[in-house]
Design a protein around this motif. Structure first.
Motif, PDB file in Angstrom:
ATOM      1  N   LEU A  44      -9.823   3.591   0.016  1.00  0.00           N
ATOM      2  CA  LEU A  44     -10.093   2.158   0.106  1.00  0.00           C
ATOM      3  C   LEU A  44      -8.786   1.373   0.149  1.00  0.00           C
ATOM      4  O   LEU A  44      -8.658   0.420   0.915  1.00  0.00           O
ATOM      5  N   GLY A  45      -7.814   1.776  -0.672  1.00  0.00           N
ATOM      6  CA  GLY A  45      -6.510   1.116  -0.634  1.00  0.00           C
ATOM      7  C   GLY A  45      -5.909   1.174   0.759  1.00  0.00           C
ATOM      8  O   GLY A  45      -5.383   0.177   1.264  1.00  0.00           O
ATOM      9  N   ASN A  46      -6.005   2.327   1.397  1.00  0.00           N
ATOM     10  CA  ASN A  46      -5.505   2.467   2.768  1.00  0.00           C
ATOM     11  C   ASN A  46      -6.288   1.574   3.729  1.00  0.00           C
ATOM     12  O   ASN A  46      -5.714   0.974   4.640  1.00  0.00           O
ATOM     13  N   THR A  47      -7.594   1.475   3.517  1.00  0.00           N
ATOM     14  CA  THR A  47      -8.424   0.608   4.356  1.00  0.00           C
ATOM     15  C   THR A  47      -8.010  -0.850   4.180  1.00  0.00           C
ATOM     16  O   THR A  47      -7.844  -1.583   5.157  1.00  0.00           O
ATOM     17  N   LEU A  48      -7.825  -1.283   2.932  1.00  0.00           N
ATOM     18  CA  LEU A  48      -7.433  -2.673   2.673  1.00  0.00           C
ATOM     19  C   LEU A  48      -6.073  -2.998   3.278  1.00  0.00           C
ATOM     20  O   LEU A  48      -5.855  -4.100   3.780  1.00  0.00           O
ATOM     21  N   LEU A  49      -5.161  -2.032   3.212  1.00  0.00           N
ATOM     22  CA  LEU A  49      -3.815  -2.250   3.739  1.00  0.00           C
ATOM     23  C   LEU A  49      -3.740  -2.028   5.250  1.00  0.00           C
ATOM     24  O   LEU A  49      -2.773  -2.433   5.890  1.00  0.00           O
ATOM     25  N   GLY A  50      -4.756  -1.377   5.804  1.00  0.00           N
ATOM     26  CA  GLY A  50      -4.775  -1.143   7.244  1.00  0.00           C
ATOM     27  C   GLY A  50      -3.832  -0.048   7.691  1.00  0.00           C
ATOM     28  O   GLY A  50      -3.510   0.050   8.877  1.00  0.00           O
ATOM     29  N   CYS A  51      -3.378   0.772   6.760  1.00  0.00           N
ATOM     30  CA  CYS A  51      -2.481   1.875   7.106  1.00  0.00           C
ATOM     31  C   CYS A  51      -2.497   2.896   5.966  1.00  0.00           C
ATOM     32  O   CYS A  51      -2.918   2.592   4.855  1.00  0.00           O
ATOM     33  N   LYS A  52      -2.030   4.099   6.264  1.00  0.00           N
ATOM     34  CA  LYS A  52      -2.007   5.152   5.239  1.00  0.00           C
ATOM     35  C   LYS A  52      -0.797   4.931   4.333  1.00  0.00           C
ATOM     36  O   LYS A  52       0.338   5.166   4.714  1.00  0.00           O
ATOM     37  N   THR A  53      -1.077   4.469   3.137  1.00  0.00           N
ATOM     38  CA  THR A  53      -0.049   4.228   2.133  1.00  0.00           C
ATOM     39  C   THR A  53      -0.205   5.193   0.968  1.00  0.00           C
ATOM     40  O   THR A  53       0.770   5.690   0.424  1.00  0.00           O
ATOM     41  N   PHE A  54      -1.459   5.450   0.595  1.00  0.00           N
ATOM     42  CA  PHE A  54      -1.758   6.303  -0.553  1.00  0.00           C
ATOM     43  C   PHE A  54      -2.260   7.659  -0.065  1.00  0.00           C
ATOM     44  O   PHE A  54      -2.983   7.736   0.929  1.00  0.00           O
ATOM     45  N   ASN A  55      -1.888   8.728  -0.776  1.00  0.00           N
ATOM     46  CA  ASN A  55      -2.426  10.050  -0.460  1.00  0.00           C
ATOM     47  C   ASN A  55      -3.921  10.035  -0.728  1.00  0.00           C
ATOM     48  O   ASN A  55      -4.357   9.601  -1.790  1.00  0.00           O
ATOM     49  N   SER A  56      -4.678  10.509   0.233  1.00  0.00           N
ATOM     50  CA  SER A  56      -6.127  10.500   0.104  1.00  0.00           C
ATOM     51  C   SER A  56      -6.703  11.700   0.837  1.00  0.00           C
ATOM     52  O   SER A  56      -6.535  11.823   2.050  1.00  0.00           O
ATOM     53  N   TYR A  57      -7.342  12.572   0.077  1.00  0.00           N
ATOM     54  CA  TYR A  57      -8.025  13.720   0.657  1.00  0.00           C
ATOM     55  C   TYR A  57      -9.007  14.256  -0.377  1.00  0.00           C
ATOM     56  O   TYR A  57      -8.830  14.038  -1.578  1.00  0.00           O
ATOM     57  N   PRO A  58     -10.066  14.927   0.077  1.00  0.00           N
ATOM     58  CA  PRO A  58     -11.051  15.462  -0.871  1.00  0.00           C
ATOM     59  C   PRO A  58     -10.396  16.497  -1.790  1.00  0.00           C
ATOM     60  O   PRO A  58      -9.704  17.400  -1.324  1.00  0.00           O
ATOM     61  N   GLY A 115       1.044  -0.529  -3.008  1.00  0.00           N
ATOM     62  CA  GLY A 115       1.293  -0.675  -1.580  1.00  0.00           C
ATOM     63  C   GLY A 115       1.173  -2.136  -1.203  1.00  0.00           C
ATOM     64  O   GLY A 115       0.321  -2.852  -1.732  1.00  0.00           O
ATOM     65  N   THR A 116       2.029  -2.588  -0.304  1.00  0.00           N
ATOM     66  CA  THR A 116       2.030  -3.990   0.122  1.00  0.00           C
ATOM     67  C   THR A 116       2.112  -4.046   1.636  1.00  0.00           C
ATOM     68  O   THR A 116       2.799  -3.225   2.257  1.00  0.00           O
ATOM     69  N   ARG A 117       1.428  -5.014   2.205  1.00  0.00           N
ATOM     70  CA  ARG A 117       1.463  -5.170   3.653  1.00  0.00           C
ATOM     71  C   ARG A 117       1.231  -6.625   4.019  1.00  0.00           C
ATOM     72  O   ARG A 117       0.450  -7.320   3.373  1.00  0.00           O
ATOM     73  N   ASP A 118       1.922  -7.072   5.055  1.00  0.00           N
ATOM     74  CA  ASP A 118       1.650  -8.382   5.628  1.00  0.00           C
ATOM     75  C   ASP A 118       0.492  -8.223   6.594  1.00  0.00           C
ATOM     76  O   ASP A 118       0.561  -7.419   7.529  1.00  0.00           O
ATOM     77  N   LEU A 119      -0.576  -8.968   6.355  1.00  0.00           N
ATOM     78  CA  LEU A 119      -1.742  -8.907   7.220  1.00  0.00           C
ATOM     79  C   LEU A 119      -1.512  -9.770   8.456  1.00  0.00           C
ATOM     80  O   LEU A 119      -0.665 -10.677   8.445  1.00  0.00           O
TER      81      LEU A 119
END
Length: 191
Positions: free
Chosen positions: A26-40, A52-56
């Protein structure tokens, strides 16, 4: 002389949820890019608070803090860890996001709400809390058709989820983290 345009304040959010519920995705979705490691995985992928920070595209900056899983047996001081995470978002978060999957047990989330209530001295933080239900595609009626998130919460969610929904002022959105950008926009209701 033209007025100087003020820079909007960054949006600051903290993701809270059980191990493996999809906080990092979800964090990656909110930021619109892969910032956090995410896998099952069978255990927590996030071992410490990560930011993680991003300019929208709108010009607004968003900062997301991903927290370790609530049920991670290696991480017993969850409320304390979450308060450390909050310190990353000075002067404080705009929102706590409780990440849930449809009809999964929420005992751990209830425990964290209790711990945070004790920590903050009251439950006013719930006024800044919303639920994000991931796995949007699992919210279907008996015929297999997708249903509205509020209809799901009122008619199909278990009693614990309904209680949390009420405590959070019925603030809820549904997201499919594996969806395309267009589908994500449609699922969250932002056009």
């Amino acid at each position: 002389m033209a007025k100087a345009q003020s820079v909007p304040e960054p949006i600051r959010v903290v993701l809270i949820g059980r191990t493996g519920c999809g906080k990092s995705a979800l964090g990656n979705t909110l930021l619109g890019c892969k910032t956090f490691n995410s896998y099952p995985a069978g255990e927590s992928v996030t071992m410490a608070c990560e930011q993680g920070t991003r300019d929208l595209p709108s010009g607004i900056k968003i900062t997301v803090v991903d927290t370790p899983g609530i049920l991670d047996t290696k991480n017993r001081g969850v409320a304390l860890d979450i308060t450390k995470c909050i310190s990353l978002l000075s002067p404080g978060p705009h929102a706590f996001i409780i990440v849930l999957q449809p009809n999964r047990a929420v005992e751990a989330e209830r425990r964290v709400i209790k711990d945070l209530t004790e920590l903050f001295g009251n439950d006013k933080f719930l006024a800044y809390t919303l639920i994000v239900m991931v796995r949007r595609n699992e919210m279907r009626d008996i015929d297999g058709d997708l249903i509205d998130i509020h209809e799901f919460m009122n008619t199909m969610a278990n009693d614990d989820v309904k209680s949390l929904y009420t405590q959070c002022g019925k603030r809820v959105i549904a997201v499919e983290n594996l969806a395309s950008s267009t589908e994500k926009t449609l699922c969250t209701g932002n056009h």
